[in-house]
Design a protein around this motif. Structure first.
Motif, short mmCIF file in Angstrom:
data_model
loop_
_atom_site.label_atom_id
_atom_site.label_comp_id
_atom_site.label_asym_id
_atom_site.label_seq_id
_atom_site.Cartn_x
_atom_site.Cartn_y
_atom_site.Cartn_z
N ALA A 1 8.13 -48.86 6.94
CA ALA A 1 7.53 -47.99 7.97
C ALA A 1 6.00 -48.02 7.84
O ALA A 1 5.28 -48.16 8.84
N LEU A 2 5.51 -47.94 6.60
CA LEU A 2 4.05 -47.98 6.38
C LEU A 2 3.50 -49.36 6.75
O LEU A 2 2.42 -49.49 7.34
N VAL B 1 -3.36 -42.34 0.14
CA VAL B 1 -3.07 -41.07 0.82
C VAL B 1 -2.99 -41.43 2.31
O VAL B 1 -3.83 -42.18 2.80
N TYR B 2 -1.98 -40.94 3.00
CA TYR B 2 -1.89 -41.20 4.44
C TYR B 2 -2.08 -39.89 5.19
O TYR B 2 -1.27 -38.98 5.06
N ALA C 1 3.85 -43.13 10.85
CA ALA C 1 4.58 -44.19 10.15
C ALA C 1 6.04 -43.78 9.95
O ALA C 1 6.95 -44.57 10.20
N ALA C 2 6.25 -42.54 9.53
CA ALA C 2 7.60 -42.09 9.20
C ALA C 2 8.56 -42.25 10.39
O ALA C 2 9.73 -42.58 10.21
N LYS C 3 8.03 -42.05 11.59
CA LYS C 3 8.90 -42.16 12.78
C LYS C 3 9.46 -43.57 12.93
O LYS C 3 10.52 -43.76 13.52
N LEU C 4 8.74 -44.56 12.38
CA LEU C 4 9.22 -45.94 12.47
C LEU C 4 10.44 -46.18 11.58
O LEU C 4 11.16 -47.16 11.73
N GLU D 1 12.50 -33.33 7.93
CA GLU D 1 12.49 -33.12 6.48
C GLU D 1 11.77 -34.28 5.77
O GLU D 1 10.98 -34.09 4.85
N TYR D 2 12.07 -35.49 6.25
CA TYR D 2 11.47 -36.70 5.67
C TYR D 2 9.94 -36.64 5.82
O TYR D 2 9.19 -36.84 4.86
N ILE D 3 9.50 -36.32 7.04
CA ILE D 3 8.05 -36.25 7.30
C ILE D 3 7.41 -35.18 6.40
O ILE D 3 6.38 -35.41 5.78
#
Ligand SMILES: NC(=O)c1ccc[n+]([C@@H]2O[C@H](COP(=O)([O-])OP(=O)(O)OC[C@H]3O[C@@H](n4cnc5c(N)ncnc54)[C@H](O)[C@@H]3O)[C@@H](O)[C@H]2O)c1
Length: 354
Positions: A244-245, A296-297, A303-306, A338-340
């Motif tokens: 994702a990143l 650090v992002y 990115a997480a949505k990907l 939750e992931y985000i």
């Protein structure tokens, strides 16, 4: 030199590992009709070896070095060249390069005339410990990584550490990214990593650890070639967040993102009490021995949505393979929110130097 064998119903794959493997096994290929796929950097370094071993008139397709070449454009270009060079069903595609060349040439080999023989000669550490073995081929498509591909075992893999001598330091770090991932899955590899933490780039260590990583992957692939029973997906540790990143930022290489992904996913595992503090500290130390500063992002949510494109997902949740204890991993499913939230917390802690 040692051989490792993956014996699956579809194909027996022999992996020759060790110094001298190229000189011992590559010349045999000259007896066949071969088509070489390589990239611009590898060709610049090793064209004389290719010509010496396979002949000066061997057909070669040279892709531009880098992930963007893992595309439908270069897939069709290779297939077109194979056709125009009169390649037959009995020909052999030789993938001579890193994981990009291996994935792309492997896919071409699996498609041309419904599949021709494939030999992998991996030239990066990452390709030697991971991508050249196990038969996953792929291209990126419509901005989604590895979304088009096949399972197609190479007949032979020639893993020779001699190629690592020209590899930029950064690419060694990328390979170490996948090696640390293996460490999180296999106690023996973990132990070797801890013992050699001070000098992970030494030639002798890399040759030894490469053998162990390939052996681990070979055992996993033998048990679950088509990624169906949950065993093979453990190899995906660090990859959900890493991919994702990678897709979002494209600043670093695959192996570096795997390591960064493993760091963030380890944080999640510890926060959710899946992984104990002592083991988490020790694994974190290994990760930061390779990648000194985990980024650090600020906007990690984008990115997480990907991660919703990840092939492990079976519903709306994001599936992750996270470290649990030495040699053990666990699959968890988190809602996107939750992931985000957990990734943001990890990023905030990193920013504060925690
Ligand atoms: N199929 C799988 O199971 C699998 C597993 C892991 C990764 N992958 C894929 O592998 C790819 C990453 O592979 P990679 O890290 O090898 O990247 P890569 O193929 O892009 O190689 C990295 C760089 O090193 C250069 N290079 C290669 N060999 C060299 C040598 N001996 N000397 C000097 N330079 C050399 C290349 O030209 C390139 O610039 C990604 O696309 C990833 O998705 C696939």
């Amino acid at each position: 030199m040692k051989d490792i064998i993956i014996d699956t119903p579809a194909q027996k794959s022999v992996i020759h590992c060790g110094e001298g493997a190229f000189e011992k096994y590559a010349p045999g290929l000259a007896l066949r009709q071969v088509f070489v796929v390589t990239d611009s950097n590898v060709f610049a370094w090793y064209r004389h070896d290719i010509w010496r071993v396979l002949g000066g008139d061997v057909p070669i397709y040279i892709i531009p070095a880098g992930e963007p070449s893992k595309s439908i454009r270069y897939l069709t270009a290779i297939l077109r060249e194979m056709l125009s060079h009169g390649m037959k069903r009995t020909c052999t595609v030789v993938a001579f390069g890193g994981g990009v060349v291996g994935d792309l040439a492997g896919l071409a080999a699996s498609l041309f005339m419904r599949g021709v023989r494939l030999v992998q000669i991996p030239t990066t550490l990452l390709a030697q410990v991971d991508s050249s073995v196990g038969g996953k081929t792929a291209i990126d498509f419509e901005g989604v990584k590895n979304v088009i591909g096949t399972f197609y075992q190479p007949e032979e893999v020639i893993v020779d550490p001699r190629f690592l001598s020209t590899l930029p330091d950064r690419e060694i770090r990328c390979g170490l990214g996948e090696i640390v991932k293996y460490g999180a899955l296999n106690s023996r590899i973990y132990e070797l990593l801890l013992q050699n933490k001070a000098d992970l780039k030494s030639t002798a260590f890399l040759e030894e650890i490469t053998y162990h990583c390939i052996k681990h992957k070979a055992d996993v692939v033998t048990e679950d070639e088509y990624d169906l029973n949950g065993v093979r997906k453990t190899l995906n540790l660090g990859h959900t967040t890493g991919h994702a990143l990678e897709l979002c930022y494209r600043k670093k290489s695959h192996g570096e993102y795997v390591l960064i992904g493993a760091y963030y996913e380890l944080y999640i595992a510890e926060k959710l009490n899946i992984c104990g503090k002592n083991y988490a500290d020790s694994l974190r130390e290994l990760i930061t021995a390779v990648i000194k500063k985990v980024p650090v992002y600020e906007d990690v949510a984008t990115a997480a949505k990907l991660a919703k494109f990840d092939k492990k997902n079976t519903d709306a949740n994001v599936s992750l393979i996270v470290p649990q204890s030495e040699g053990k991993s666990a699959e968890i499913k988190l809602s996107l929110e939750e992931y985000i939230k957990l990734l943001e917390e990890c990023s905030a802690d990193l920013k504060e130097g925690k």
